[in-house]
Design a protein around this motif. Structure first.
Motif, PDB file in Angstrom:
ATOM      1  N   ASP A   1      39.186  40.395  41.904  1.00 37.04           N
ATOM      2  CA  ASP A   1      38.145  40.283  42.636  1.00 37.04           C
ATOM      3  C   ASP A   1      37.868  38.409  42.467  1.00 37.04           C
ATOM      4  O   ASP A   1      37.483  38.337  41.300  1.00 37.04           O
ATOM      5  CB  ASP A   1      37.036  41.123  42.736  1.00 37.04           C
ATOM      6  N   VAL A   2      37.688  37.972  43.520  1.00 43.05           N
ATOM      7  CA  VAL A   2      37.461  36.477  43.544  1.00 43.05           C
ATOM      8  C   VAL A   2      36.067  36.486  44.174  1.00 43.05           C
ATOM      9  O   VAL A   2      36.140  36.430  45.471  1.00 43.05           O
ATOM     10  CB  VAL A   2      38.388  35.536  44.216  1.00 43.05           C
ATOM     11  N   GLU A   3      35.156  35.930  43.400  1.00 43.77           N
ATOM     12  CA  GLU A   3      33.621  35.752  43.845  1.00 43.77           C
ATOM     13  C   GLU A   3      33.481  34.265  44.020  1.00 43.77           C
ATOM     14  O   GLU A   3      34.299  33.469  43.654  1.00 43.77           O
ATOM     15  CB  GLU A   3      32.727  36.405  43.019  1.00 43.77           C
ATOM     16  N   ASP A   4      32.191  33.657  44.336  1.00 36.21           N
ATOM     17  CA  ASP A   4      31.839  32.410  44.302  1.00 36.21           C
ATOM     18  C   ASP A   4      31.865  31.672  43.126  1.00 36.21           C
ATOM     19  O   ASP A   4      32.471  30.519  43.105  1.00 36.21           O
ATOM     20  CB  ASP A   4      30.545  32.141  45.076  1.00 36.21           C
TER      21      ASP A   4
ATOM     22  N   ILE B   1      39.115  40.416  36.727  1.00 38.97           N
ATOM     23  CA  ILE B   1      40.422  41.089  36.552  1.00 38.97           C
ATOM     24  C   ILE B   1      40.135  42.533  35.979  1.00 38.97           C
ATOM     25  O   ILE B   1      39.638  42.370  34.956  1.00 38.97           O
ATOM     26  CB  ILE B   1      41.339  40.193  36.117  1.00 38.97           C
ATOM     27  N   ILE B   2      40.511  43.391  36.789  1.00 38.25           N
ATOM     28  CA  ILE B   2      40.528  44.932  36.048  1.00 38.25           C
ATOM     29  C   ILE B   2      41.851  45.506  35.972  1.00 38.25           C
ATOM     30  O   ILE B   2      42.608  45.585  36.913  1.00 38.25           O
ATOM     31  CB  ILE B   2      39.636  45.831  37.066  1.00 38.25           C
ATOM     32  N   VAL B   3      42.187  46.026  34.579  1.00 38.56           N
ATOM     33  CA  VAL B   3      43.512  46.510  34.457  1.00 38.56           C
ATOM     34  C   VAL B   3      43.336  47.691  33.619  1.00 38.56           C
ATOM     35  O   VAL B   3      42.196  47.697  33.032  1.00 38.56           O
ATOM     36  CB  VAL B   3      44.407  45.549  33.637  1.00 38.56           C
ATOM     37  N   ASP B   4      44.290  48.500  33.778  1.00 40.55           N
ATOM     38  CA  ASP B   4      44.277  49.832  32.904  1.00 40.55           C
ATOM     39  C   ASP B   4      44.875  49.505  31.715  1.00 40.55           C
ATOM     40  O   ASP B   4      45.860  49.133  31.533  1.00 40.55           O
ATOM     41  CB  ASP B   4      45.026  50.863  33.577  1.00 40.55           C
TER      42      ASP B   4
END
Length: 316
Positions: A61-64, A69-72
């Motif tokens: 997800d890229v926010e302002d 980054i979410i990984v398992d």
């Protein structure tokens, strides 16, 4: 638990407060810790809570003002004296000044970074830090996959002579872990593909080889998980039949013993009816050697019946 680290004079050190170029590690964080980090960094509290849900999917997800980054990652949970393998989400949040990791458990994946045993690790080199975490994550998958393979080999030796379902259930647990691993690795592969095209995270020329290594290790882990899963699935079906055959062999032996013992039981039961001598008397009852003769005949008939049953196709 919140711990903050920073690279100082080439050494990783734990510091009391976050600063530019530091790494904030949140493991099993409390609501107060999450709220403080959200207030200090400007990261949305919902994003900080996201990896605390074990069903959270891998994504970028890229926010302002930050990138998440979410990984398992693989983990081992001990229950009833046995190790159970599963996956949990790990969040890596990159802000302008620092990097934040959030996980629902104190994972061993990050311990070498805290101890400073990872070569070339610096908290202020954020893009390399991300790749080093992902590389170690892929190697941990490979390590756990090899452990699962060795455990399945041990169970294979036990199942050859087993007549219980315990080993079959253990194989099913390992098979389920492999499915979890394969699914998580494929999700991580999508994340890696997005990272290669993400301009927000600056990549240096020296990091290209590391990124290639991460992608290669992840693909190798996917292949190993799929192979082991296929082998284990076939092994579970095969050894389920073996357990049934072992039980059938035991029942075959008991059946032969029961039928063989029925012969002398029938003979001695008839002689126990106390028939009087005469037309309807039992043979040999009036002979002094009659008892011995009946025992010998019963023994011979029992042996013949046992020999016939052991060689009959119905009991093979």
């Amino acid at each position: 638990m919140m711990r903050i680290f920073s690279t100082m004079n080439g050494q990783i050190e734990q510091i009391p407060a976050a600063q530019k170029g530091s790494w904030t590690c949140l493991s099993e964080p409390t609501d107060v810790e999450l709220a403080n980090v959200a207030q200090d960094t400007g990261v949305d509290l919902a994003d900080l809570r996201a990896p605390l849900d074990d069903e959270e999917r891998s994504r970028v997800d890229v926010e302002d003002n930050y990138t998440m980054i979410i990984v398992d990652i693989p983990t081992v949970e001990e229950r009833d004296g046995r190790d159970f393998y599963e996956t949990i989400p790990l969040s890596i949040i990159v802000t302008e000044d620092q990097i934040i990791t959030v996980c629902m458990h104190d994972t061993v994946l990050l311990h070498p970074f805290m101890e400073g045993t990872i070569r070339g690790f610096n908290t202020f080199m954020k893009s390399r830090f991300i790749l080093q975490i992902l590389y170690r994550n892929a190697t941990m998958y490979l390590r756990y996959l090899r452990i699962i393979d060795r455990e399945s080999d041990k169970l294979e030796l036990k199942l050859r002579y087993s007549m219980q379902n315990r080993e079959i259930l253990m194989l099913l647990e390992l098979s389920k872990a492999l499915v979890y691993f394969a699914t998580s690795l494929k999700s991580n592969e999508i994340v890696l593909e997005k990272l290669t095209n993400l301009d927000r995270i600056k990549q240096y020329p020296d990091d290209e080889d590391l990124l290639d290594d991460v992608i290669t290790e992840n693909k190798q882990a996917i292949e190993m998980a799929n192979i082991y899963s296929s082998v284990l699935s076939g092994m579970t079906d095969a050894f389920g039949s073996i357990v049934s055959n072992n039980v059938n062999n035991v029942m075959r032996i008991f059946t032969i013993i029961s039928i063989s013992l029925a012969v002398p039981t029938l003979i001695f039961s008839m002689y126990g009816m106390n028939f009087q001598n005469g037309m309807f008397g039992m043979p040999l009852t009036d002979k002094p050697w009659g008892f011995v003769a009946v025992v010998v005949v019963s023994t011979v008939l029992t042996g013949v019946v046992t020999w016939f049953l052991t060689r009959s196709k119905l009991f093979k």
